[in-house]
Design a protein around this motif. Structure first.
Motif, short mmCIF file in Angstrom:
data_model
loop_
_atom_site.label_atom_id
_atom_site.label_comp_id
_atom_site.label_asym_id
_atom_site.label_seq_id
_atom_site.Cartn_x
_atom_site.Cartn_y
_atom_site.Cartn_z
N ALA A 110 0.78 -1.07 0.06
CA ALA A 110 -0.08 -0.03 0.00
C ALA A 110 0.83 1.33 0.02
CB ALA A 110 -0.87 0.09 1.15
N LEU A 111 0.09 2.36 -0.42
CA LEU A 111 0.98 3.77 -0.33
C LEU A 111 0.41 4.09 1.12
CD1 LEU A 111 0.26 5.15 -3.90
CD2 LEU A 111 2.34 4.20 -3.01
N MET A 112 1.47 4.69 1.74
CA MET A 112 1.10 5.37 3.09
C MET A 112 0.12 6.50 2.67
SD MET A 112 4.74 7.41 3.63
CE MET A 112 4.93 9.30 2.80
N ASP A 113 -0.50 6.93 3.89
CA ASP A 113 -1.21 8.30 3.88
C ASP A 113 -0.26 9.34 4.07
OD1 ASP A 113 -0.32 7.45 6.39
OD2 ASP A 113 -2.29 8.05 7.51
N GLN A 114 -0.98 10.41 3.99
CA GLN A 114 -0.31 11.74 4.11
C GLN A 114 0.78 12.12 3.04
OE1 GLN A 114 0.32 13.15 8.24
NE2 GLN A 114 -0.91 11.37 8.98
N ARG A 115 0.60 11.45 1.99
CA ARG A 115 1.67 11.81 1.00
C ARG A 115 1.78 12.94 0.36
NH1 ARG A 115 -1.69 7.54 -0.42
NH2 ARG A 115 -1.93 8.25 -2.51
N GLU A 116 0.66 13.79 0.47
CA GLU A 116 0.48 15.22 -0.14
C GLU A 116 1.62 16.20 0.50
OE1 GLU A 116 -1.85 14.69 3.70
OE2 GLU A 116 -1.87 13.76 1.75
N LYS A 117 2.31 15.70 1.99
CA LYS A 117 3.16 16.46 2.38
C LYS A 117 4.40 16.43 1.51
CE LYS A 117 1.41 15.85 7.06
NZ LYS A 117 1.65 15.44 8.43
N HIS A 118 4.76 15.46 0.79
CA HIS A 118 5.80 15.07 -0.08
C HIS A 118 5.93 15.73 -1.51
CE1 HIS A 118 7.85 12.21 2.71
NE2 HIS A 118 6.70 12.03 3.14
N VAL A 119 6.38 16.98 -1.45
CA VAL A 119 6.41 17.79 -2.82
C VAL A 119 7.63 17.54 -3.39
CG1 VAL A 119 6.24 20.05 -3.50
CG2 VAL A 119 5.07 19.45 -1.47
N PHE A 120 8.78 16.92 -3.06
CA PHE A 120 10.03 16.74 -3.81
C PHE A 120 9.61 15.92 -4.96
CE2 PHE A 120 14.71 16.00 -2.99
CZ PHE A 120 15.13 16.14 -4.27
N GLY A 121 9.91 16.13 -6.10
CA GLY A 121 9.72 15.37 -7.25
C GLY A 121 8.34 14.83 -7.55
N ARG A 122 7.31 15.76 -6.64
CA ARG A 122 5.81 15.34 -7.16
C ARG A 122 5.05 16.40 -7.11
NH1 ARG A 122 3.02 13.56 -2.94
NH2 ARG A 122 1.56 12.27 -4.14
N ARG A 123 5.48 17.61 -7.44
CA ARG A 123 4.66 18.87 -7.65
C ARG A 123 3.84 18.91 -8.76
NH1 ARG A 123 4.29 23.76 -9.79
NH2 ARG A 123 6.13 23.41 -10.98
N THR A 124 4.72 18.21 -9.87
CA THR A 124 3.88 18.21 -11.18
C THR A 124 3.58 16.59 -11.44
OG1 THR A 124 6.09 18.05 -12.42
CG2 THR A 124 5.00 20.21 -12.12
N LEU A 125 4.37 15.80 -10.70
CA LEU A 125 4.06 14.21 -11.12
C LEU A 125 3.50 13.81 -9.80
CD1 LEU A 125 6.88 13.52 -13.58
CD2 LEU A 125 4.35 13.61 -13.96
N PRO A 126 2.64 14.13 -9.12
CA PRO A 126 2.07 13.30 -7.77
C PRO A 126 2.17 11.86 -8.03
CG PRO A 126 0.21 14.28 -8.88
CD PRO A 126 1.42 14.65 -9.75
N GLN A 127 1.95 11.29 -8.79
CA GLN A 127 2.11 9.94 -9.33
C GLN A 127 3.35 9.11 -9.19
OE1 GLN A 127 1.44 12.03 -11.60
NE2 GLN A 127 1.83 11.07 -13.91
N MET A 128 4.29 9.91 -8.93
CA MET A 128 5.75 9.35 -8.40
C MET A 128 5.54 8.54 -7.14
SD MET A 128 7.32 9.85 -11.17
CE MET A 128 9.00 9.09 -10.72
N LEU A 166 -8.59 -4.06 5.86
CA LEU A 166 -7.38 -3.97 6.49
C LEU A 166 -7.38 -3.09 7.43
CD1 LEU A 166 -5.13 -4.87 3.47
CD2 LEU A 166 -5.85 -6.31 5.28
N ASN A 167 -8.58 -2.28 7.56
CA ASN A 167 -8.30 -1.13 8.44
C ASN A 167 -7.34 -0.08 8.18
OD1 ASN A 167 -9.55 0.26 10.80
ND2 ASN A 167 -7.94 -0.59 12.19
N MET A 168 -7.31 0.33 7.01
CA MET A 168 -6.42 1.24 6.48
C MET A 168 -6.66 2.71 6.75
SD MET A 168 -5.06 -0.57 3.03
CE MET A 168 -4.15 0.73 2.39
N PRO A 169 -5.83 3.71 7.09
CA PRO A 169 -6.33 4.95 7.26
C PRO A 169 -6.60 5.58 5.97
CG PRO A 169 -3.96 4.84 7.26
CD PRO A 169 -4.43 3.31 7.27
N ARG A 170 -7.73 6.55 6.14
CA ARG A 170 -7.89 7.38 4.92
C ARG A 170 -6.76 8.10 4.41
NH1 ARG A 170 -11.53 6.52 1.74
NH2 ARG A 170 -12.61 5.78 3.55
N GLY A 171 -6.62 8.07 3.13
CA GLY A 171 -5.41 8.74 2.59
C GLY A 171 -4.23 7.67 2.10
N SER A 172 -4.36 6.59 2.48
CA SER A 172 -3.67 5.53 2.17
C SER A 172 -4.07 4.70 0.79
CB SER A 172 -3.24 4.23 3.30
OG SER A 172 -4.53 3.97 3.70
#
Length: 214
Positions: A110-128, A166-172
Motif C-alpha cells: 500500500a501507499l502510505m497516508d499523508q503523501r501530500e506532504k511530500h512535494v519533492f519530485g511530485r509537484r507536477t507528477l504526484p503519481q511518482m 485491512l483497517n487502513m487510514p484514509r489517504g492510504s
C-alpha cells in the motif's frame, strides 16, 4: 574498462533473473523462511523513491479468515472485469489470474497516508509515489526469483473494500496483492503469452528518437 562494473558472471546473473522473472499464479503451498522473507522485504525497501519518501507499506496477511475475505474480493472484481471485457469475457474467465489461496505468503502493498506532504519530485507528477512503490515491488519480485520463489501481482480488487478489510487510514491506498511462495516450476514464457492473451512487442517498436512517432 569500467571499474564500477560487476564481474561478467554477476552481470549475466542479473540479466538472467530479469529475463526469467514471471508473474506466477500456480503455487504449491509450503513456507517462506522468516529470514528469507525479511531479505526479500529488505530488497523492496532498498528501492529508489522520489525525494526518499519511501511511500511503501507492507501488510502481511496471516489470518486465514482475512485471506479468505481477500480471495472473495478478488473473485468479485474478476467477474466485473470479465463483464467489462465484453467479447473476451469467456476467454478471461478461463485464465488463472491469482494464487491467493495457494501461496505461502500473502502481502498487500500500500501507499502510505499523508503523501501530500511530500512535494519533492511530485509537484507536477504526484503519481511518482506509485512509481516508487512499483520499484519496490519489482525489487521484491527479482529477489524472489533469485531465491527460487514465485511471486504474482494481483490488481483485481476494489481499493475501498480492501482498505476497509485491512483497517487502513484514509489517504492510504492499496496497490497490490502479492502472492509469494514455492512453485513447482516457473513458466517458460509469460503465462498470458502462453495462453495467447497477448504477446510481447518487439523492443524496436517502442523506441523513438527526438520525439513521439507513430
Amino acid at each position: 574498462m569500467n571499474n564500477n562494473a560487476f564481474t561478467p558472471t554477476e552481470i549475466d546473473t542479473v540479466y538472467r533473473v530479469i529475463a526469467e522473472r514471471r508473474d506466477m499464479r500456480h503455487f504449491c503451498g509450503g513456507k517462506v523462511p522468516h529470514d528469507t522473507l525479511m531479505k526479500l522485504l529488505g530488497a523492496a525497501h532498498h528501492a529508489p523513491s522520489v525525494g526518499l519518501m519511501q511511500p511503501w507499506r507492507f501488510i502481511r496477511i496471516q489470518n486465514p479468515q482475512l485471506r479468505e475475505a481477500i480471495y472473495d474480493a478478488v473473485q468479485a472484481e474478476r467477474i466485473k472485469t470479465a463483464n467489462a471485457l465484453h467479447e473476451r469475457e469467456d476467454e478471461f474467465m478461463r485464465l488463472k489470474v491469482e494464487g491467493v489461496k495457494d501461496c505461502a505468503e500473502l502481502i498487500v502493498v500500500a501507499l502510505m497516508d499523508q503523501r501530500e506532504k511530500h512535494v519533492f519530485g511530485r509537484r507536477t507528477l504526484p503519481q511518482m509515489d506509485l512509481a516508487s512503490a512499483s520499484c519496490a515491488i519489482q525489487n521484491l519480485w527479482l529477489a524472489a526469483r533469485a531465491e527460487g520463489l514465485g511471486m504474482g501481482w494481483v490488481s483485481l480488487f476494489d481499493p475501498e473494500q480492501l482498505m476497509h478489510l485491512l483497517n487502513m487510514p484514509r489517504g492510504s491506498l492499496p496497490i497490490a496483492i502479492l502472492c509469494l511462495g514455492p512453485v513447482a516450476e516457473f513458466y517458460p514464457r509469460p503465462m498470458l503469452e502462453t495462453e495467447q492473451w497477448a504477446t510481447r512487442k518487439d523492443l524496436d517498436e517502442l523506441i523513438m528518437h527526438d520525439g513521439w512517432h507513430d
